[in-house]
Design a protein around this motif. Sequence first.
Motif, mmCIF file in Angstrom:
data_model
loop_
_atom_site.group_PDB
_atom_site.id
_atom_site.type_symbol
_atom_site.label_atom_id
_atom_site.label_comp_id
_atom_site.label_asym_id
_atom_site.label_seq_id
_atom_site.Cartn_x
_atom_site.Cartn_y
_atom_site.Cartn_z
ATOM 1 N N ALA A 158 -0.062 -1.431 8.115
ATOM 2 C CA ALA A 158 -1.476 -1.111 7.983
ATOM 3 C C ALA A 158 -2.189 -0.848 9.297
ATOM 4 C CB ALA A 158 -2.188 -2.238 7.251
ATOM 5 N N SER A 159 -1.722 -1.425 10.385
ATOM 6 C CA SER A 159 -2.371 -1.239 11.680
ATOM 7 C C SER A 159 -1.332 -0.825 12.708
ATOM 8 C CB SER A 159 -3.038 -2.527 12.150
ATOM 9 O OG SER A 159 -4.054 -2.895 11.258
ATOM 10 N N CYS B 113 -6.062 1.086 2.673
ATOM 11 C CA CYS B 113 -6.099 -0.365 2.460
ATOM 12 C C CYS B 113 -6.945 -1.085 3.502
ATOM 13 C CB CYS B 113 -4.690 -0.931 2.445
ATOM 14 S SG CYS B 113 -3.823 -0.822 4.025
ATOM 15 N N HIS B 114 -7.534 -0.367 4.446
ATOM 16 C CA HIS B 114 -8.413 -0.911 5.488
ATOM 17 C C HIS B 114 -7.708 -1.935 6.372
ATOM 18 C CE1 HIS B 114 -11.674 1.192 3.543
ATOM 19 N NE2 HIS B 114 -11.327 0.623 2.406
ATOM 20 N N GLY B 115 -6.426 -1.703 6.643
ATOM 21 C CA GLY B 115 -5.697 -2.560 7.562
ATOM 22 C C GLY B 115 -5.124 -3.818 6.958
ATOM 23 N N ILE B 116 -5.121 -3.933 5.643
ATOM 24 C CA ILE B 116 -4.589 -5.130 4.992
ATOM 25 C C ILE B 116 -3.097 -4.990 4.708
ATOM 26 C CG2 ILE B 116 -4.749 -6.596 2.945
ATOM 27 C CD1 ILE B 116 -7.694 -5.841 2.810
ATOM 28 N N GLY B 117 -2.662 -3.810 4.263
ATOM 29 C CA GLY B 117 -1.246 -3.578 3.985
ATOM 30 C C GLY B 117 -0.858 -3.736 2.540
ATOM 31 N N THR B 118 -1.780 -4.234 1.721
ATOM 32 C CA THR B 118 -1.493 -4.375 0.298
ATOM 33 C C THR B 118 -2.483 -3.565 -0.515
ATOM 34 O OG1 THR B 118 -2.885 -6.331 0.117
ATOM 35 C CG2 THR B 118 -0.555 -6.704 0.551
ATOM 36 N N CYS C 88 0.844 -1.195 0.000
ATOM 37 C CA CYS C 88 0.000 0.000 0.000
ATOM 38 C C CYS C 88 0.881 1.248 0.000
ATOM 39 C CB CYS C 88 -0.909 -0.013 1.227
ATOM 40 S SG CYS C 88 -1.909 1.470 1.413
ATOM 41 N N HIS D 84 -6.312 1.751 11.808
ATOM 42 C CA HIS D 84 -6.061 1.084 10.532
ATOM 43 C C HIS D 84 -5.884 2.120 9.425
ATOM 44 C CE1 HIS D 84 -7.035 -2.765 12.272
ATOM 45 N NE2 HIS D 84 -8.174 -2.269 12.724
ATOM 46 N N PRO E 108 -4.760 -2.986 -3.999
ATOM 47 C CA PRO E 108 -5.437 -3.894 -4.924
ATOM 48 C C PRO E 108 -4.601 -4.076 -6.193
ATOM 49 C CG PRO E 108 -6.589 -1.801 -4.804
ATOM 50 C CD PRO E 108 -5.507 -1.777 -3.768
#
Length: 61
Positions: free
Chosen positions: A19-20, A44-49, A12, A40, A51
């Motif tokens: 991410a968090s 990326c909503h806390g995912i770290g990657t 991201c 978060h 899309p």
Amino acid sequence: MAQHTSPAPRICPACDGFASVAVTLGGRDARGHLRTITAHCPACHGIGTAPARRDREGARA
């Protein structure tokens, strides 16, 4: 023989993969635990990657 290379990771760009995070609120509760909240990354909503990027159809490099 050619070696296969894996694609680059989709990190991201907003959070660089972190991410968090835990943010301290200051002070401790009655049991002595440090009060924290979790925040978060909004991108990326806390995912770290990020899309997967889709290439435009018909476009050539």
